[in-house]
Structures are given as structure tokens and as C-alpha cells.
Design a protein around this motif. Sequence first.
Motif, PDB file in Angstrom:
ATOM      1  N   ALA A  34      -6.350   7.524   0.884  1.00 55.96           N
ATOM      2  CA  ALA A  34      -7.657   7.853   0.316  1.00 55.96           C
ATOM      3  C   ALA A  34      -8.627   8.365   1.375  1.00 55.96           C
ATOM      4  CB  ALA A  34      -8.241   6.627  -0.377  1.00 55.96           C
ATOM      5  N   ALA A  35      -8.240   8.283   2.640  1.00 56.79           N
ATOM      6  CA  ALA A  35      -9.084   8.716   3.765  1.00 56.79           C
ATOM      7  C   ALA A  35     -10.445   8.037   3.711  1.00 56.79           C
ATOM      8  CB  ALA A  35      -9.210  10.235   3.790  1.00 56.79           C
ATOM      9  N   LEU A  36     -10.435   6.741   3.389  1.00 50.29           N
ATOM     10  CA  LEU A  36     -11.678   5.978   3.286  1.00 50.29           C
ATOM     11  C   LEU A  36     -12.349   5.797   4.645  1.00 50.29           C
ATOM     12  CD1 LEU A  36     -10.468   3.161   0.851  1.00 50.29           C
ATOM     13  CD2 LEU A  36     -11.825   5.196   0.296  1.00 50.29           C
ATOM     14  N   ASN A  37     -11.508   5.569   5.640  1.00 52.78           N
ATOM     15  CA  ASN A  37     -11.999   5.279   6.979  1.00 52.78           C
ATOM     16  C   ASN A  37     -10.835   5.541   7.926  1.00 52.78           C
ATOM     17  OD1 ASN A  37     -12.588   3.801   9.398  1.00 52.78           O
ATOM     18  ND2 ASN A  37     -14.071   2.585   8.260  1.00 52.78           N
ATOM     19  N   ILE A  38     -11.116   6.149   9.068  1.00 56.27           N
ATOM     20  CA  ILE A  38     -10.011   6.449   9.985  1.00 56.27           C
ATOM     21  C   ILE A  38      -9.348   5.182  10.522  1.00 56.27           C
ATOM     22  CG2 ILE A  38     -10.892   8.717  10.593  1.00 56.27           C
ATOM     23  CD1 ILE A  38     -11.754   7.610  13.287  1.00 56.27           C
ATOM     24  N   ALA A  39     -10.008   4.037  10.368  1.00 48.00           N
ATOM     25  CA  ALA A  39      -9.417   2.780  10.823  1.00 48.00           C
ATOM     26  C   ALA A  39      -8.147   2.449  10.051  1.00 48.00           C
ATOM     27  CB  ALA A  39     -10.423   1.637  10.700  1.00 48.00           C
ATOM     28  N   HIS A  40      -8.077   2.837   8.779  1.00 48.14           N
ATOM     29  CA  HIS A  40      -6.868   2.555   7.993  1.00 48.14           C
ATOM     30  C   HIS A  40      -5.661   3.286   8.581  1.00 48.14           C
ATOM     31  CE1 HIS A  40      -8.785   0.290   4.821  1.00 48.14           C
ATOM     32  NE2 HIS A  40      -9.731   1.207   4.765  1.00 48.14           N
ATOM     33  N   LEU A  41      -5.831   4.551   8.892  1.00 48.53           N
ATOM     34  CA  LEU A  41      -4.732   5.308   9.495  1.00 48.53           C
ATOM     35  C   LEU A  41      -4.398   4.733  10.876  1.00 48.53           C
ATOM     36  CD1 LEU A  41      -2.711   7.656   9.339  1.00 48.53           C
ATOM     37  CD2 LEU A  41      -4.456   9.080  10.421  1.00 48.53           C
ATOM     38  N   HIS A  42      -5.412   4.380  11.634  1.00 44.39           N
ATOM     39  CA  HIS A  42      -5.187   3.798  12.958  1.00 44.39           C
ATOM     40  C   HIS A  42      -4.354   2.517  12.832  1.00 44.39           C
ATOM     41  CE1 HIS A  42      -5.854   2.358  17.018  1.00 44.39           C
ATOM     42  NE2 HIS A  42      -6.257   1.212  16.494  1.00 44.39           N
ATOM     43  N   ASN A  43      -4.750   1.630  11.939  1.00 44.58           N
ATOM     44  CA  ASN A  43      -4.033   0.366  11.766  1.00 44.58           C
ATOM     45  C   ASN A  43      -2.611   0.583  11.236  1.00 44.58           C
ATOM     46  OD1 ASN A  43      -6.291  -1.019  12.656  1.00 44.58           O
ATOM     47  ND2 ASN A  43      -7.070  -1.357  10.604  1.00 44.58           N
ATOM     48  N   TYR A  44      -2.460   1.569  10.387  1.00 46.63           N
ATOM     49  CA  TYR A  44      -1.145   1.934   9.877  1.00 46.63           C
ATOM     50  C   TYR A  44      -0.248   2.350  11.040  1.00 46.63           C
ATOM     51  CZ  TYR A  44       2.270   4.329   6.854  1.00 46.63           C
ATOM     52  OH  TYR A  44       3.413   4.727   6.210  1.00 46.63           O
ATOM     53  N   ARG A  45      -0.786   3.210  11.912  1.00 45.79           N
ATOM     54  CA  ARG A  45      -0.006   3.701  13.056  1.00 45.79           C
ATOM     55  C   ARG A  45       0.277   2.593  14.074  1.00 45.79           C
ATOM     56  NH1 ARG A  45       1.019   8.586  14.616  1.00 45.79           N
ATOM     57  NH2 ARG A  45       0.334   8.191  16.750  1.00 45.79           N
ATOM     58  N   VAL A  46      -0.658   1.673  14.250  1.00 44.56           N
ATOM     59  CA  VAL A  46      -0.421   0.549  15.159  1.00 44.56           C
ATOM     60  C   VAL A  46       0.759  -0.280  14.654  1.00 44.56           C
ATOM     61  CG1 VAL A  46      -1.379  -1.644  16.001  1.00 44.56           C
ATOM     62  CG2 VAL A  46      -2.764   0.442  16.101  1.00 44.56           C
ATOM     63  N   ALA A  47       0.790  -0.552  13.351  1.00 50.77           N
ATOM     64  CA  ALA A  47       1.909  -1.310  12.779  1.00 50.77           C
ATOM     65  C   ALA A  47       3.220  -0.549  12.961  1.00 50.77           C
ATOM     66  CB  ALA A  47       1.652  -1.603  11.302  1.00 50.77           C
ATOM     67  N   LEU A  48       3.190   0.778  12.784  1.00 52.44           N
ATOM     68  CA  LEU A  48       4.395   1.591  13.012  1.00 52.44           C
ATOM     69  C   LEU A  48       4.888   1.461  14.444  1.00 52.44           C
ATOM     70  CD1 LEU A  48       3.628   5.042  11.302  1.00 52.44           C
ATOM     71  CD2 LEU A  48       5.299   3.326  10.568  1.00 52.44           C
ATOM     72  N   ARG A  49       3.960   1.607  15.399  1.00 50.75           N
ATOM     73  CA  ARG A  49       4.352   1.537  16.816  1.00 50.75           C
ATOM     74  C   ARG A  49       4.895   0.161  17.173  1.00 50.75           C
ATOM     75  NH1 ARG A  49      -0.414   4.240  17.465  1.00 50.75           N
ATOM     76  NH2 ARG A  49      -1.445   2.465  18.426  1.00 50.75           N
ATOM     77  N   ARG A  50       4.217  -0.874  16.685  1.00 48.40           N
ATOM     78  CA  ARG A  50       4.691  -2.231  16.990  1.00 48.40           C
ATOM     79  C   ARG A  50       6.084  -2.464  16.411  1.00 48.40           C
ATOM     80  NH1 ARG A  50      -1.009  -5.452  16.055  1.00 48.40           N
ATOM     81  NH2 ARG A  50      -1.889  -4.868  18.078  1.00 48.40           N
ATOM     82  N   ALA A  51       6.300  -2.001  15.186  1.00 42.06           N
ATOM     83  CA  ALA A  51       7.619  -2.157  14.566  1.00 42.06           C
ATOM     84  C   ALA A  51       8.672  -1.398  15.363  1.00 42.06           C
ATOM     85  CB  ALA A  51       7.576  -1.676  13.117  1.00 42.06           C
ATOM     86  N   ARG A  52       8.319  -0.218  15.806  1.00 40.86           N
ATOM     87  CA  ARG A  52       9.271   0.589  16.576  1.00 40.86           C
ATOM     88  C   ARG A  52       9.629  -0.092  17.894  1.00 40.86           C
ATOM     89  NH1 ARG A  52       8.328   6.941  17.938  1.00 40.86           N
ATOM     90  NH2 ARG A  52      10.286   7.279  18.984  1.00 40.86           N
ATOM     91  N   VAL A  53       8.647  -0.700  18.545  1.00 39.92           N
ATOM     92  CA  VAL A  53       8.914  -1.418  19.794  1.00 39.92           C
ATOM     93  C   VAL A  53       9.806  -2.629  19.539  1.00 39.92           C
ATOM     94  CG1 VAL A  53       7.832  -2.847  21.585  1.00 39.92           C
ATOM     95  CG2 VAL A  53       6.846  -0.629  21.004  1.00 39.92           C
ATOM     96  N   ILE A  54       9.503  -3.383  18.482  1.00 40.10           N
ATOM     97  CA  ILE A  54      10.324  -4.560  18.166  1.00 40.10           C
ATOM     98  C   ILE A  54      11.770  -4.152  17.920  1.00 40.10           C
ATOM     99  CG2 ILE A  54      10.736  -6.330  16.372  1.00 40.10           C
ATOM    100  CD1 ILE A  54       8.505  -7.074  18.306  1.00 40.10           C
ATOM    101  N   VAL A  55      11.967  -3.130  17.103  1.00 42.70           N
ATOM    102  CA  VAL A  55      13.339  -2.698  16.800  1.00 42.70           C
ATOM    103  C   VAL A  55      14.017  -2.176  18.068  1.00 42.70           C
ATOM    104  CG1 VAL A  55      14.769  -1.098  15.466  1.00 42.70           C
ATOM    105  CG2 VAL A  55      12.825  -2.226  14.371  1.00 42.70           C
ATOM    106  N   SER A  56      13.293  -1.398  18.868  1.00 46.67           N
ATOM    107  CA  SER A  56      13.883  -0.860  20.103  1.00 46.67           C
ATOM    108  C   SER A  56      14.295  -1.964  21.066  1.00 46.67           C
ATOM    109  CB  SER A  56      12.885   0.057  20.814  1.00 46.67           C
ATOM    110  OG  SER A  56      12.637   1.189  20.066  1.00 46.67           O
ATOM    111  N   GLN A  57      13.433  -2.956  21.229  1.00 44.90           N
ATOM    112  CA  GLN A  57      13.684  -4.014  22.203  1.00 44.90           C
ATOM    113  C   GLN A  57      14.708  -5.042  21.736  1.00 44.90           C
ATOM    114  OE1 GLN A  57      12.329  -4.166  25.403  1.00 44.90           O
ATOM    115  NE2 GLN A  57      11.752  -2.089  24.846  1.00 44.90           N
TER     116      GLN A  57
END
Length: 148
Positions: A34-57
Motif C-alpha cells: 500500500a506504500a503507506l510508509n517506507i518503514a514497512h518496506l524497510h522492515n520487510y527487507r530487514v526480515a528478508l536479510r535476516r532470514a537469508r543470513v540465518i539460512v546461509s549460516q
Amino acid sequence: MTERIMAVTGGEAVSRILAGLLDELLMNESGAVAALNIAHLHNYRVALRRARVIVSQYKEVMPADDAALFLSELRWLGQVTSQLRDTDVYLASIKEYEGWLPDELKSFFLPFQEYLLRNRENAHEKFTAAITDARYTLFISALSILRM
């Protein structure tokens, strides 16, 4: 107060962490769409990166097929959201950038801002298309199994 500590395997711990990160993704997904606030996309991407690190490690404690799938799909979603995030960052800073220019040059900045707005619209359409695609649905379903 005594706490009971339950022993869990490495695979169970990774599953729990990924399930929590899935919750973060889903909690921010509609706000990002909905592009309500750029924080939503930021938080979405943070969760993606964290998940990627967990799976990689910790891929050695996961079934190899799951680890490969998760890494591939997390990488894909990171790529799908990168251009949108970059454009959001530039647009959020546009007034600051404009302030760096002398008054007589500020009107030349308008085409750049228009370019960013068009770019954001295109990137947002790609993001929306990606998360409404069957590929995304299958990935989220695969991650959701970790909650069980």
C-alpha cells in the motif's frame, strides 16, 4: 522463579527463527504494497536479510533442498525490492538534495524528481506483481510449514 529450559536441536532453532521472520515479513507486506510508509518496506527487507543470513549460516542443520529453495527465493525477493527501496530513499531525501543547490539551479532538479517518481511506480508494480505471483505464494507456504 525457576525457568524450565527446553533443549532444541539446531534445526528446530533455525525453524523457530525463520517462523518469526516470516511473521515480520507478513506483518509488513500489506503496508509495503500500500506504500503507506517506507518503514514497512524497510522492515520487510530487514526480515528478508535476516532470514537469508540465518539460512546461509545454518544451512547444514536444514534439509539441503529447503536451504537451497529458501536462499534462492530470499535472494529473488531481495532483488525485487532493491530498486523500490533505493528509490524510496532518494525520494525521502529529495528536499535535502535540493537544498544543496543554489536557488537558480533548483528548477533543474525537477526532472530528476519526476524520474524518481516514475522509477518508483515501476519498481512498486514489479514488487506487487512478485508478491501476488504463485512463486511467492509457494515460498510463503514453504516458510509457513516451519511454524508447525
